[in-house]
Design an enzyme around this catalytic site. Structure first.
Site, PDB file in Angstrom:
ATOM      1  N   MET A 188       8.393   7.325  -3.706  1.00 27.64           N
ATOM      2  CA  MET A 188       7.356   7.313  -4.745  1.00 27.64           C
ATOM      3  C   MET A 188       8.005   7.553  -6.108  1.00 27.64           C
ATOM      4  SD  MET A 188       4.498   6.552  -3.415  1.00 27.64           S
ATOM      5  CE  MET A 188       3.664   6.627  -4.993  1.00 27.64           C
ATOM      6  N   HIS A 227       0.047   1.940   3.127  1.00 28.52           N
ATOM      7  CA  HIS A 227       0.618   3.198   2.623  1.00 28.52           C
ATOM      8  C   HIS A 227      -0.453   4.274   2.754  1.00 28.52           C
ATOM      9  CE1 HIS A 227       2.163   5.445  -1.248  1.00 28.52           C
ATOM     10  NE2 HIS A 227       2.321   6.159  -0.140  1.00 28.52           N
ATOM     11  N   SER A 238       0.274  -4.454  -5.104  1.00 25.80           N
ATOM     12  CA  SER A 238      -0.638  -3.412  -4.612  1.00 25.80           C
ATOM     13  C   SER A 238      -2.078  -3.777  -4.952  1.00 25.80           C
ATOM     14  CB  SER A 238      -0.292  -2.063  -5.230  1.00 25.80           C
ATOM     15  OG  SER A 238      -1.313  -1.153  -4.917  1.00 25.80           O
ATOM     16  N   MET A 253      -6.184   6.289   0.453  1.00 18.57           N
ATOM     17  CA  MET A 253      -6.192   7.651  -0.124  1.00 18.57           C
ATOM     18  C   MET A 253      -7.421   8.399   0.358  1.00 18.57           C
ATOM     19  SD  MET A 253      -5.326   6.695  -4.030  1.00 18.57           S
ATOM     20  CE  MET A 253      -3.954   5.627  -4.475  1.00 18.57           C
ATOM     21  N   ASP A 307       7.626   2.615  -5.208  1.00 15.20           N
ATOM     22  CA  ASP A 307       6.196   2.453  -5.466  1.00 15.20           C
ATOM     23  C   ASP A 307       5.750   3.316  -6.638  1.00 15.20           C
ATOM     24  OD1 ASP A 307       3.485   2.045  -5.249  1.00 15.20           O
ATOM     25  OD2 ASP A 307       3.260   3.056  -3.316  1.00 15.20           O
ATOM     26  N   HIS A 347       0.513  -4.809  -0.345  1.00 15.13           N
ATOM     27  CA  HIS A 347       0.569  -3.349  -0.264  1.00 15.13           C
ATOM     28  C   HIS A 347      -0.846  -2.781  -0.368  1.00 15.13           C
ATOM     29  CE1 HIS A 347       2.687   0.525  -0.709  1.00 15.13           C
ATOM     30  NE2 HIS A 347       1.742   0.842  -1.586  1.00 15.13           N
ATOM     31  N   MET A 405      -1.870   7.707   2.200  1.00 13.95           N
ATOM     32  CA  MET A 405      -1.766   8.944   1.409  1.00 13.95           C
ATOM     33  C   MET A 405      -2.885   9.854   1.895  1.00 13.95           C
ATOM     34  SD  MET A 405      -0.928   7.115  -2.202  1.00 13.95           S
ATOM     35  CE  MET A 405      -1.435   5.537  -1.536  1.00 13.95           C
ATOM     36  N   ASP A 446      -3.103   0.687  -0.360  1.00  8.54           N
ATOM     37  CA  ASP A 446      -3.055   2.136  -0.571  1.00  8.54           C
ATOM     38  C   ASP A 446      -4.290   2.822  -0.016  1.00  8.54           C
ATOM     39  OD1 ASP A 446      -0.597   2.554  -2.101  1.00  8.54           O
ATOM     40  OD2 ASP A 446      -1.562   1.288  -3.609  1.00  8.54           O
TER      41      ASP A 446
HETATM   42  C1  DX5 Z   1       0.019   5.065  -6.194  1.00  7.27           C
HETATM   43  C2  DX5 Z   1       0.046   3.929  -5.203  1.00  7.27           C
HETATM   44  C3  DX5 Z   1       0.700   2.723  -5.722  1.00  7.27           C
HETATM   45  C4  DX5 Z   1      -0.021   2.088  -6.894  1.00  7.27           C
HETATM   46  C5  DX5 Z   1       1.001   1.404  -7.748  1.00  7.27           C
HETATM   47  O1  DX5 Z   1      -0.383   6.215  -5.556  1.00  7.27           O
HETATM   48  O2  DX5 Z   1       0.762   4.321  -4.038  1.00  7.27           O
HETATM   49  O3  DX5 Z   1       0.917   1.759  -4.709  1.00  7.27           O
HETATM   50  O4  DX5 Z   1      -0.994   1.163  -6.499  1.00  7.27           O
HETATM   51  O5  DX5 Z   1       0.411   0.966  -8.916  1.00  7.27           O
HETATM   52  P1  DX5 Z   1       1.271   0.664 -10.228  1.00  7.27           P
HETATM   53  O6  DX5 Z   1       2.245  -0.391  -9.871  1.00  7.27           O
HETATM   54  O7  DX5 Z   1       0.244   0.229 -11.222  1.00  7.27           O
HETATM   55  O8  DX5 Z   1       1.945   1.946 -10.630  1.00  7.27           O
HETATM   56 ZN    ZN Z   2       1.366   2.709  -2.567  1.00  8.39          ZN
END
Ligand code: DX5
Ligand code: ZN
Length: 224
Positions: free
Chosen positions: A138, A67, A9, A38, A176, A34, A69, A36
């Site tokens: 998650m 991903h 990620s 947000m 994840d 990956h 969010m 993220d």
């Molecule tokens: C959290 C993200 C994850 C995050 C994981 O909301 O969706 O993808 O980057 O990070 P680690 O592996 O450090 O928990």
């Molecule tokens: Zn993620």
């Protein structure tokens, strides 16, 4: 048989030197990158948008596993397809039209994932298991890297995997949050295909070696 894919990620990377961190992933045996996204609304944090994802796509030799969010994910699917996503996962909790959105993403030639928060029961995805390409479970509350793995997620993954196997589907399971060398083996034994790892990779001394170790962990114990 499960895929045994690793998806580092990029959220945990050093944004001041994104290019070098993406190159590290390019030179590793990671399967996906990956990403993220947000919005500060669905989750209490803001990361980056389609512009940065487009830049990541130019730099990355690995397929982008995006991903989302965000609330109203339907509004942004075109943008993230255009930005170069190979997989787009949106949250079941963020839309009323899960089935429609899966079809929309697939019609764009992109793989569609449905993500579920820790409180959402496995059964909530059963009706779309044969439509979705993957289910993203998650294992922390979404929003931040570096959180503690929620162990109840393992039985959730098993329930989803049992249903996939019983129905003879190809749907993948991705997990994840809080994934690392300490739990990679038990996660794989629960039928998970794709391990996302942020801090475990980027905060380690040797990210390339860590990715390899995550890949090798528990291979002999994979039951599905
Ligand atoms: C959290 C993200 C994850 C995050 C994981 O909301 O969706 O993808 O980057 O990070 P680690 O592996 O450090 O928990
Ligand atoms: Zn993620």
């Amino acid at each position: 048989m499960s895929k045994n894919w690793i998806a580092p990620s990029i959220l945990s990377s050093d944004f001041s030197d994104l290019k070098s961190d993406i190159e590290i992933i390019n030179n590793s045996n990671a399967d996906l990158l990956h990403v993220d996204v947000m919005d500060g609304n669905f989750v209490p944090n803001i990361s980056f948008g389609q512009g940065i994802v487009k830049t990541m796509h130019k730099l990355s030799t690995k397929p982008l596993d995006v991903h989302l969010m965000i609330v109203n994910p339907e509004k942004y699917i075109d943008d993230f397809c255009d930005a170069g996503a190979s997989i787009i996962s949106f949250h079941l909790e963020a839309t009323n039209h899960v089935h429609r959105l899966i079809q929309y993403i697939k019609n764009k030639g992109v793989k569609a994932g449905v993500a579920i928060n820790p409180h959402t029961p496995a059964e909530m995805v059963f009706e779309v298991l044969d439509d979705a390409d993957l289910i993203l479970v998650m294992s922390v509350n979404p929003g931040f890297g570096g959180q503690k793995f929620i162990y109840n997620s393992l039985s959730k993954c098993r329930r989803i995997k049992d249903e996939i196997v019983e129905r003879n589907l190809e749907t993948m399971i991705e997990i994840d949050g809080g994934v690392g060398l300490q739990n990679a083996e038990i996660i794989k034994a629960s039928g998970v295909d794709i391990l996302v790892a942020g801090n475990a990779v980027f905060k380690s001394e040797n990210p390339i070696a860590t990715i390899s170790m995550l890949k090798e962990a528990g291979v002999g114990n994979m039951q599905f």
